[in-house]
Each structure stands twice: as structure tokens, then as C-alpha cells.
Design a protein around this motif. Structure first.
Motif, PDB file in Angstrom:
ATOM      1  N   SER A 143      -2.832   2.771  -0.724  1.00 61.82           N
ATOM      2  CA  SER A 143      -2.828   4.221  -0.949  1.00 61.82           C
ATOM      3  C   SER A 143      -4.219   4.758  -1.234  1.00 61.82           C
ATOM      4  CB  SER A 143      -1.906   4.561  -2.131  1.00 61.82           C
ATOM      5  OG  SER A 143      -0.642   3.955  -2.001  1.00 61.82           O
ATOM      6  N   MET A 144      -5.049   3.942  -1.908  1.00 65.96           N
ATOM      7  CA  MET A 144      -6.365   4.421  -2.309  1.00 65.96           C
ATOM      8  C   MET A 144      -7.290   4.630  -1.116  1.00 65.96           C
ATOM      9  SD  MET A 144      -5.572   4.682  -5.372  1.00 65.96           S
ATOM     10  CE  MET A 144      -7.110   5.468  -5.801  1.00 65.96           C
ATOM     11  N   LEU A 145      -7.048   3.879  -0.041  1.00 66.00           N
ATOM     12  CA  LEU A 145      -7.878   4.028   1.157  1.00 66.00           C
ATOM     13  C   LEU A 145      -7.599   5.352   1.865  1.00 66.00           C
ATOM     14  CD1 LEU A 145      -9.981   2.917   3.049  1.00 66.00           C
ATOM     15  CD2 LEU A 145      -8.247   1.444   4.083  1.00 66.00           C
ATOM     16  N   HIS A 146      -6.488   5.979   1.526  1.00 66.31           N
ATOM     17  CA  HIS A 146      -6.198   7.316   2.049  1.00 66.31           C
ATOM     18  C   HIS A 146      -6.477   8.392   1.009  1.00 66.31           C
ATOM     19  CE1 HIS A 146      -3.619  10.789   3.201  1.00 66.31           C
ATOM     20  NE2 HIS A 146      -3.999  10.453   4.418  1.00 66.31           N
ATOM     21  N   LEU A 147      -6.063   8.140  -0.222  1.00 67.18           N
ATOM     22  CA  LEU A 147      -6.188   9.159  -1.267  1.00 67.18           C
ATOM     23  C   LEU A 147      -7.644   9.577  -1.476  1.00 67.18           C
ATOM     24  CD1 LEU A 147      -4.495  10.588  -3.665  1.00 67.18           C
ATOM     25  CD2 LEU A 147      -5.679   8.923  -5.096  1.00 67.18           C
ATOM     26  N   ILE A 148      -8.552   8.610  -1.591  1.00 65.50           N
ATOM     27  CA  ILE A 148      -9.932   8.922  -1.969  1.00 65.50           C
ATOM     28  C   ILE A 148     -10.648   9.752  -0.897  1.00 65.50           C
ATOM     29  CG2 ILE A 148     -12.194   7.943  -2.506  1.00 65.50           C
ATOM     30  CD1 ILE A 148     -10.699   5.588  -3.823  1.00 65.50           C
ATOM     31  N   PRO A 149     -10.705   9.286   0.362  1.00 61.79           N
ATOM     32  CA  PRO A 149     -11.469  10.067   1.351  1.00 61.79           C
ATOM     33  C   PRO A 149     -10.700  11.194   2.017  1.00 61.79           C
ATOM     34  CG  PRO A 149     -10.747   8.018   2.352  1.00 61.79           C
ATOM     35  CD  PRO A 149     -10.279   7.981   0.921  1.00 61.79           C
ATOM     36  N   LEU A 168      -3.651   6.935  11.394  1.00 65.19           N
ATOM     37  CA  LEU A 168      -4.454   6.464  10.265  1.00 65.19           C
ATOM     38  C   LEU A 168      -3.608   5.646   9.299  1.00 65.19           C
ATOM     39  CD1 LEU A 168      -6.974   6.311   8.548  1.00 65.19           C
ATOM     40  CD2 LEU A 168      -6.432   8.585   7.630  1.00 65.19           C
ATOM     41  N   PHE A 169      -2.429   6.149   8.955  1.00 63.66           N
ATOM     42  CA  PHE A 169      -1.555   5.393   8.052  1.00 63.66           C
ATOM     43  C   PHE A 169      -1.244   4.014   8.643  1.00 63.66           C
ATOM     44  CE2 PHE A 169       0.009   9.593   6.205  1.00 63.66           C
ATOM     45  CZ  PHE A 169      -0.598   9.387   4.982  1.00 63.66           C
ATOM     46  N   ASP A 170      -0.966   3.957   9.915  1.00 69.36           N
ATOM     47  CA  ASP A 170      -0.657   2.671  10.549  1.00 69.36           C
ATOM     48  C   ASP A 170      -1.878   1.751  10.549  1.00 69.36           C
ATOM     49  OD1 ASP A 170       1.923   3.493  10.985  1.00 69.36           O
ATOM     50  OD2 ASP A 170       1.626   3.998  13.106  1.00 69.36           O
ATOM     51  N   TYR A 224       3.133   7.116   1.792  1.00 66.81           N
ATOM     52  CA  TYR A 224       2.555   5.956   1.096  1.00 66.81           C
ATOM     53  C   TYR A 224       3.570   4.838   0.945  1.00 66.81           C
ATOM     54  CZ  TYR A 224      -1.777   8.437  -0.212  1.00 66.81           C
ATOM     55  OH  TYR A 224      -2.982   9.086  -0.182  1.00 66.81           O
ATOM     56  N   VAL A 225       4.795   5.174   0.611  1.00 69.38           N
ATOM     57  CA  VAL A 225       5.824   4.139   0.475  1.00 69.38           C
ATOM     58  C   VAL A 225       6.112   3.493   1.822  1.00 69.38           C
ATOM     59  CG1 VAL A 225       8.257   3.731  -0.047  1.00 69.38           C
ATOM     60  CG2 VAL A 225       6.848   5.066  -1.629  1.00 69.38           C
ATOM     61  N   ARG A 226       6.167   4.309   2.876  1.00 70.07           N
ATOM     62  CA  ARG A 226       6.370   3.737   4.213  1.00 70.07           C
ATOM     63  C   ARG A 226       5.238   2.785   4.566  1.00 70.07           C
ATOM     64  NH1 ARG A 226       4.942   4.339   9.538  1.00 70.07           N
ATOM     65  NH2 ARG A 226       3.225   5.712   8.928  1.00 70.07           N
ATOM     66  N   MET A 227       4.008   3.194   4.276  1.00 66.21           N
ATOM     67  CA  MET A 227       2.841   2.371   4.558  1.00 66.21           C
ATOM     68  C   MET A 227       2.857   1.086   3.730  1.00 66.21           C
ATOM     69  SD  MET A 227      -1.133   3.580   4.309  1.00 66.21           S
ATOM     70  CE  MET A 227      -0.990   4.072   2.578  1.00 66.21           C
ATOM     71  N   LEU A 228       3.158   1.205   2.448  1.00 70.27           N
ATOM     72  CA  LEU A 228       3.216   0.036   1.577  1.00 70.27           C
ATOM     73  C   LEU A 228       4.260  -0.964   2.051  1.00 70.27           C
ATOM     74  CD1 LEU A 228       2.848   1.929  -1.795  1.00 70.27           C
ATOM     75  CD2 LEU A 228       1.422  -0.015  -1.134  1.00 70.27           C
ATOM     76  N   ASN A 229       5.411  -0.461   2.454  1.00 68.99           N
ATOM     77  CA  ASN A 229       6.469  -1.369   2.901  1.00 68.99           C
ATOM     78  C   ASN A 229       6.102  -2.079   4.207  1.00 68.99           C
ATOM     79  OD1 ASN A 229       8.053  -0.930   0.673  1.00 68.99           O
ATOM     80  ND2 ASN A 229       9.339   0.629   1.642  1.00 68.99           N
ATOM     81  N   LYS A 230       5.332  -1.423   5.071  1.00 71.88           N
ATOM     82  CA  LYS A 230       4.844  -2.104   6.272  1.00 71.88           C
ATOM     83  C   LYS A 230       3.900  -3.242   5.889  1.00 71.88           C
ATOM     84  CE  LYS A 230       3.896  -0.117  10.113  1.00 71.88           C
ATOM     85  NZ  LYS A 230       3.336   0.711  11.211  1.00 71.88           N
ATOM     86  N   VAL A 231       3.089  -3.031   4.876  1.00 71.07           N
ATOM     87  CA  VAL A 231       2.201  -4.094   4.392  1.00 71.07           C
ATOM     88  C   VAL A 231       3.014  -5.226   3.796  1.00 71.07           C
ATOM     89  CG1 VAL A 231       0.389  -4.660   2.730  1.00 71.07           C
ATOM     90  CG2 VAL A 231       0.313  -2.471   3.960  1.00 71.07           C
TER      91      VAL A 231
END
Length: 371
Positions: A143-149, A168-170, A224-231
Motif C-alpha cells: 500500500s505504501m508504494l501507492h499511498l506515498i507518491p 499500476l496496482f497490478d 489496497y485489499v485486492r492488491m494485498l490479496n494478489k500478493v
């Protein structure tokens, strides 16, 4: 009660520790050009060996490197990813209630990837000195790689490759899947994602400020949850991945406030991490009611503060654990500090002796509660 043999443990840690004076001097000398990278690494290695011995002596079942090789809990890792550039910031986009850290941030400038990340060598060193003790390794959450920039930074303009936000999320998910597999192949079985995004999403004032900029935090949270679950889908069965949710931790200050209610259903009810390390050391974290959304995850209650030296009352902490057990079964609960002791190299406002006293207290309480 049955003893836990897999992390998170009944008494656990978030990750960072106060830097000893010798290491602080070596880092300052390196920044000033007085010593080279080899001399700094030698000092870091020595300090980490000493730290691991102390962690074992206090009874921890998983040890960390204290983040001794980092300036910040997050930027060192993120800036070393492929396609990411660290830049100076005119000012921090988050404001602590007191001191401010050195202003630096990141931008996404190319194709994202994990690559031959230097943190892999940091982990291998830990693995080589920990012996039979499990190594816990901490990195900033995807999440931080999206939140910060992209969220905090006003006037964000995506590069052409990531003009489509879903692309980007993917890409972030793919990068972190590479990271999970690389750390696993290096021998890591206990990985933690540190995340301040959810602390911000709990803050009513910050939600209003983001809404005024046209940012829908509920949409971002779901992404973010969708992205985290893919990870997490790339995580082998014998690897534990936890998440620590933080409201800011610099020189014993903070930058977010608010209970978990706005994020509980989407995060606790939907994110497939193995456990949550949750800050609960002050009224700013709200009550335990949002824990009703927890599914199968362990919940590590951060009831002991790392921000001040005073030792908490055992009876008061036991009562709070009992209160939390109304929403999550006691067997799914554990105890830790609310955050690390040194999220940046400057460290919180307590001594090393006071730091270790906090950890002894956590173990004593856990041994009594989960006897």
C-alpha cells in the motif's frame, strides 16, 4: 492453553529497536564522509549480532535486525525497488505532533520490479547469525508504494506506463509477489508488512482532507485489499505474513488518530494476512468493537506503548486483553508493543534499558494470560 509454535507468538515485537550510540555515530560519520560503506557495514554487523543476543536473552521466539541498516522504516526499501526514485521533499505530506523527520519521499519513474534488492542480503545475514531462532523480517506494505507518491503527493501525474491506475496496482502486486518469493527462497518464513495507510484512513480529519481533493478513500481501501490479496496468493503455506497498522511513530510522536471503524469491514473482513499487529496503546486507537470483523487472522494487541518509558500496569493490560476477547477468542490473541522503538534512525524518547524492560513486561503478562 496450547502453546503457539508458529508466528505471530503470544509475546511478539513489531520490529525496530533503538540504535546504540556506536552505530548512531558510525551512521553520522558515514553521512559526513568520514568513514566508507565497508566500515559502516562492519559496525552494523556488530550491532545486529549484539541485538540478536539481547533479543534471545529476553525470551523472544523470533528476532529482527532492529532495522539497524535503515534510515527510515519504509523509504530505504521502497527506493531500492526498480522503477522507484528517492527525491528530496520540500516538506512532509504528513505532520507529526511535534518533531519532523528529515523530508524525503519517492516517485515512480519507471517499470516497477523487485530486482536484486539489497534487503535480501540483509535477511541472509540475519539468517546466518540467528541460529535455530526464527527471523522476523519487516518491509513496508504494498500500500505504501501507492499511498506515498500517488495519494499523499498533491499534483501526482502518473508516468505513461501507469496512466491506468489498475495497471499500476497490478504492477505493485507483481513486484511484491516477486519480493515474497525471493525472501522465501532466501529462507524467510516470517515476513511483516508495515502500513500507515490504514491509520490515515481511520482519521476523520484526514478523510475530509482527502475527500476535498477528490480522493475516495473507500475506493482506495478496496483496491489496497485486492492488491494485498494478489500478493498473498503467492505466499507458500509454511510462510507467515502479518501486517502492522501504524498511526505514525517518530521521536515518540504520531500523525494519525481514530478508531478502526472506517476500515474494519473491508480490511479485517477481507485481507488474507495471517495476523494483524494493531495499535491499542492510547484512546486514539478507539475501542475493540471493530475486531468483530476479524476472520481467521491472529490479532496481536499493541497495548504496551513504545513511545514512553513508563511501565504499564499488568492488571490494566490483562483487563484490556479480556475486553478484546469479547470480540476475538483468546486463543487468537497475542501481545506486543504498539509499534517499533525506532521507526527512523533517531528513535523514540526512552533508553535501551527501558526498551528491554517493556519487552520483559510483555513476556511476563503473556505467560500469565496464556499459561
Amino acid at each position: 492453553m496450547e502453546k503457539r509454535t508458529t508466528p505471530p507468538f503470544r509475546y511478539d515485537i513489531v520490529g525496530s529497536f533503538l540504535r546504540p550510540p556506536k552505530l548512531q555515530k558510525a551512521r553520522a560519520d558515514f553521512a559526513a564522509g568520514k568513514v566508507d560503506a565497508t566500515a559502516l557495514k562492519t559496525c552494523e554487523d556488530e550491532a545486529i549480532r549484539d541485538l540478536v543476543a539481547k533479543e534471545k536473552a529476553v525470551g523472544l521466539l523470533a528476532v529482527t535486525d532492529g532495522e539497524f541498516r535503515r534510515r527510515y522504516w519504509h523509504l530505504d526499501f521502497l527506493a531500492a525497488l526498480e522503477g522507484v526514485t528517492e527525491v528530496k521533499a520540500k516538506h512532509w505530506s504528513v505532520h507529526f505532533k511535534g518533531h519532523q523527520p528529515k523530508a524525503a519521499t519517492i516517485q515512480i519513474t519507471g517499470r516497477l520490479g523487485f530486482g536484486d534488492h539489497p534487503f535480501l542480503e540483509h535477511f541472509r545475514f540475519m539468517k546466518s547469525i540467528a541460529g535455530d531462532t526464527l527471523v522476523k523480517f519487516t518491509i513496508p506494505s504494498p500500500s505504501m508504494l501507492h499511498l506515498i507518491p500517488c495519494v499523499r503527493a498533491e499534483g501526482y501525474e502518473p508516468i505513461a506506463m501507469y496512466a491506468d491506475e489498475r495497471t499500476l496496482f497490478d504492477a505493485i502486486a507483481r513486484t511484491y509477489r516477486e519480493a515474497v518469493r525471493a525472501f522465501y527462497d532466501a529462507g524467510c518464513r516470517y515476513l511483516q508488512f508495515d502500513d500507515t495507510s490504514w491509520g490515515e484512513f481511520c482519521d476523520v480529519a484526514k478523510r475530509k482532507a482527502y475527500a476535498a481533493r477528490g480522493i475516495d478513500l473507500d475506493h482506495v481501501a478496496r483496491e489496497y485489499v485486492r492488491m494485498l490479496n494478489k500478493v498473498l496468493a503467492a505466499k507458500p503455506a509454511d510462510m507467515t505474513v502479518t501486517m502492522h497498522i501504524c498511526r505514525g511513530n517518530f521521536r515518540s510522536t504520531w500523525f494519525s488518530s481514530g478508531g478502526y471503524d472506517p476500515i474494519a469491514e473491508v480490511l479485517f473482513g477481507g485481507c488474507a494476512v495471517d495476523g494483524f499487529f494493531l495499535e491499542y496503546d492510547s484512546d486514539r486507537a478507539g475501542g475493540f468493537e471493530p475486531l468483530r470483523y476479524i476472520q481467521d487472522q491472529m490479532v496481536v494487541l499493541g497495548l504496551i506503548t513504545s513511545k514512553s518509558p513508563e511501565l504499564e500496569s499488568k492488571d490494566a493490560i490483562r483487563r484490556r486483553i479480556e475486553e478484546a476477547s469479547r470480540y476475538v477468542p483468546l486463543k487468537k490473541l497475542a501481545l506486543s508493543p504498539q509499534c517499533g522503538f525506532s521507526s527512523t534512525e533517531e528513535g523514540n524518547l526512552l533508553t535501551e534499558d527501558e526498551q528491554w524492560a517493556k519487552l520483559r513486561l510483555i513476556k511476563e503478562i503473556a505467560d500469565e494470560v496464556w499459561a
